[in-house]
Design an enzyme around this catalytic site. Structure first.
Site, short mmCIF file in Angstrom:
data_model
loop_
_atom_site.label_atom_id
_atom_site.label_comp_id
_atom_site.label_asym_id
_atom_site.label_seq_id
_atom_site.Cartn_x
_atom_site.Cartn_y
_atom_site.Cartn_z
CG HIS A 97 -0.30 -0.22 2.52
ND1 HIS A 97 0.10 -1.46 2.93
CD2 HIS A 97 0.04 0.64 3.52
CE1 HIS A 97 0.64 -1.38 4.14
NE2 HIS A 97 0.63 -0.10 4.52
CG HIS A 99 0.72 5.35 4.05
ND1 HIS A 99 -0.10 5.24 5.15
CD2 HIS A 99 1.52 4.26 4.08
CE1 HIS A 99 0.19 4.12 5.81
NE2 HIS A 99 1.18 3.51 5.18
P1 5GP Z 1 1.39 0.53 7.44
O1 5GP Z 1 1.58 0.78 8.90
O2 5GP Z 1 1.36 -0.95 7.12
O3 5GP Z 1 2.32 1.30 6.56
O4 5GP Z 1 -0.03 1.12 7.10
C1 5GP Z 1 -1.22 0.44 7.35
C2 5GP Z 1 -2.30 1.47 7.41
O5 5GP Z 1 -3.54 0.82 7.30
C3 5GP Z 1 -2.33 2.25 8.72
O6 5GP Z 1 -2.18 3.63 8.45
C4 5GP Z 1 -3.69 1.91 9.31
O7 5GP Z 1 -4.30 2.99 9.96
C5 5GP Z 1 -4.47 1.46 8.09
N1 5GP Z 1 -5.51 0.50 8.37
C6 5GP Z 1 -5.39 -0.63 9.13
N2 5GP Z 1 -6.54 -1.30 9.15
C7 5GP Z 1 -7.42 -0.58 8.39
C8 5GP Z 1 -8.79 -0.78 8.05
O8 5GP Z 1 -9.45 -1.75 8.44
N3 5GP Z 1 -9.37 0.16 7.26
C9 5GP Z 1 -8.67 1.24 6.80
N4 5GP Z 1 -9.34 2.10 6.03
N5 5GP Z 1 -7.38 1.45 7.11
C10 5GP Z 1 -6.76 0.56 7.90
#
Ligand code: 5GP
Length: 111
Positions: A97, A99
Protein backbone atom coordinates in the site's frame (compact mmCIF):
# COMPACT_ATOMS: atom_id res chain seq x y z
CA UNK A 1 -6.02 -13.01 4.29
CA UNK A 2 -5.23 -9.37 5.12
CA UNK A 3 -7.67 -6.66 6.11
CA UNK A 4 -7.02 -4.96 2.76
CA UNK A 5 -8.08 -8.05 0.83
CA UNK A 6 -11.30 -7.96 2.84
CA UNK A 7 -11.78 -4.33 1.79
CA UNK A 8 -11.18 -5.28 -1.87
CA UNK A 9 -13.76 -8.05 -1.54
CA UNK A 10 -16.21 -5.71 0.25
CA UNK A 11 -16.22 -7.99 3.29
CA UNK A 12 -15.47 -4.95 5.44
CA UNK A 13 -16.37 -1.35 4.64
CA UNK A 14 -14.02 1.45 3.67
CA UNK A 15 -14.46 5.00 2.41
CA UNK A 16 -13.43 4.31 -1.17
CA UNK A 17 -12.25 7.28 -3.25
CA UNK A 18 -11.09 5.48 -6.41
CA UNK A 19 -11.31 2.07 -8.00
CA UNK A 20 -10.43 0.49 -11.30
CA UNK A 21 -9.64 -3.04 -12.44
CA UNK A 22 -6.12 -2.95 -10.99
CA UNK A 23 -6.24 -0.88 -7.83
CA UNK A 24 -8.35 0.55 -5.04
CA UNK A 25 -7.93 3.71 -2.93
CA UNK A 26 -9.67 4.46 0.35
CA UNK A 27 -9.34 6.69 3.40
CA UNK A 28 -7.05 5.42 6.15
CA UNK A 29 -9.05 4.48 9.26
CA UNK A 30 -6.48 6.24 11.48
CA UNK A 31 -5.52 9.37 9.52
CA UNK A 32 -2.14 10.98 10.19
CA UNK A 33 -2.96 14.12 8.19
CA UNK A 34 -6.12 15.97 7.14
CA UNK A 35 -6.05 13.84 3.99
CA UNK A 36 -4.72 10.28 4.39
CA UNK A 37 -5.64 7.84 1.67
CA UNK A 38 -4.19 4.41 0.93
CA UNK A 39 -3.86 3.09 -2.61
CA UNK A 40 -3.41 -0.64 -3.04
CA UNK A 41 -3.11 -3.08 -5.92
CA UNK A 42 -5.95 -5.58 -6.09
CA UNK A 43 -3.28 -8.21 -6.68
CA UNK A 44 -2.06 -9.60 -3.36
CA UNK A 45 1.55 -8.42 -3.10
CA UNK A 46 2.78 -8.44 0.48
CA UNK A 47 5.29 -5.58 0.36
CA UNK A 48 7.72 -3.64 -1.82
CA UNK A 49 10.11 -6.54 -1.29
CA UNK A 50 7.65 -8.89 -3.01
CA UNK A 51 7.22 -6.83 -6.19
CA UNK A 52 8.17 -8.88 -9.25
CA UNK A 53 9.22 -7.78 -12.73
CA UNK A 54 5.77 -8.82 -13.95
CA UNK A 55 4.27 -6.15 -11.66
CA UNK A 56 6.02 -3.25 -13.43
CA UNK A 57 2.92 -2.16 -15.30
CA UNK A 58 0.73 -2.45 -12.21
CA UNK A 59 3.06 -0.35 -10.06
CA UNK A 60 3.43 2.19 -12.86
CA UNK A 61 -0.35 2.32 -13.17
CA UNK A 62 -0.73 3.04 -9.46
CA UNK A 63 1.72 5.94 -9.75
CA UNK A 64 -0.23 7.30 -12.70
CA UNK A 65 -3.43 7.17 -10.64
CA UNK A 66 -1.94 8.81 -7.51
CA UNK A 67 -1.79 12.36 -8.97
CA UNK A 68 -5.41 12.09 -10.12
CA UNK A 69 -6.54 11.08 -6.63
CA UNK A 70 -4.43 13.83 -5.08
CA UNK A 71 -6.01 16.39 -7.40
CA UNK A 72 -9.52 15.11 -6.62
CA UNK A 73 -8.76 15.40 -2.90
CA UNK A 74 -7.60 19.01 -3.24
CA UNK A 75 -3.90 18.41 -2.67
CA UNK A 76 -2.70 20.78 -5.39
CA UNK A 77 -0.19 22.42 -3.03
CA UNK A 78 1.62 19.18 -2.37
CA UNK A 79 1.36 15.79 -0.78
CA UNK A 80 3.55 12.92 0.31
CA UNK A 81 3.53 9.33 -0.97
CA UNK A 82 4.93 6.85 1.55
CA UNK A 83 5.30 3.10 1.68
CA UNK A 84 6.59 1.15 4.65
CA UNK A 85 8.43 -2.07 3.87
CA UNK A 86 8.93 -4.53 6.70
CA UNK A 87 8.80 -4.46 10.47
CA UNK A 88 11.51 -1.90 11.09
CA UNK A 89 9.80 0.53 8.75
CA UNK A 90 6.52 0.08 10.61
CA UNK A 91 4.61 -1.94 8.04
CA UNK A 92 1.55 -3.34 9.81
CA UNK A 93 -0.52 -4.71 6.92
CA UNK A 94 1.11 -7.29 4.64
CA UNK A 95 -0.58 -6.06 1.48
CA UNK A 96 1.37 -3.50 -0.55
CA UNK A 97 0.00 0.00 0.00
CA UNK A 98 1.04 3.55 -0.68
CA UNK A 99 0.00 6.25 1.77
CA UNK A 100 -1.08 9.55 0.19
CA UNK A 101 -0.80 12.23 2.88
CA UNK A 102 -1.62 15.90 2.59
CA UNK A 103 -3.52 18.90 3.83
CA UNK A 104 -0.76 20.06 6.18
CA UNK A 105 2.98 20.80 5.91
CA UNK A 106 5.04 17.60 5.98
CA UNK A 107 8.18 17.42 8.07
CA UNK A 108 11.46 16.02 6.79
CA UNK A 109 13.08 13.71 7.67
CA UNK A 110 10.14 11.52 8.67
CA UNK A 111 10.31 9.82 12.07
P1 5GP B 1 1.39 0.53 7.44
O1 5GP B 1 1.58 0.78 8.90
O2 5GP B 1 1.36 -0.95 7.12
O3 5GP B 1 2.32 1.30 6.56
O4 5GP B 1 -0.03 1.12 7.10
C1 5GP B 1 -1.22 0.44 7.35
C2 5GP B 1 -2.30 1.47 7.41
O5 5GP B 1 -3.54 0.82 7.30
C3 5GP B 1 -2.33 2.25 8.72
O6 5GP B 1 -2.18 3.63 8.45
C4 5GP B 1 -3.69 1.91 9.31
O7 5GP B 1 -4.30 2.99 9.96
C5 5GP B 1 -4.47 1.46 8.09
N1 5GP B 1 -5.51 0.50 8.37
C6 5GP B 1 -5.39 -0.63 9.13
N2 5GP B 1 -6.54 -1.30 9.15
C7 5GP B 1 -7.42 -0.58 8.39
C8 5GP B 1 -8.79 -0.78 8.05
O8 5GP B 1 -9.45 -1.75 8.44
N3 5GP B 1 -9.37 0.16 7.26
C9 5GP B 1 -8.67 1.24 6.80
N4 5GP B 1 -9.34 2.10 6.03
N5 5GP B 1 -7.38 1.45 7.11
C10 5GP B 1 -6.76 0.56 7.90
Amino acid sequence: MTIFKKIIDRDIPAKIVYEDELCLAFHDVNPQAPVHVLIIPKKEISAVDAIQAEDKELIGHIFCVIPKIAKDLGLAEGYRVVTNNGLLAGQTVAHLHFHILGGRPMMWPPG
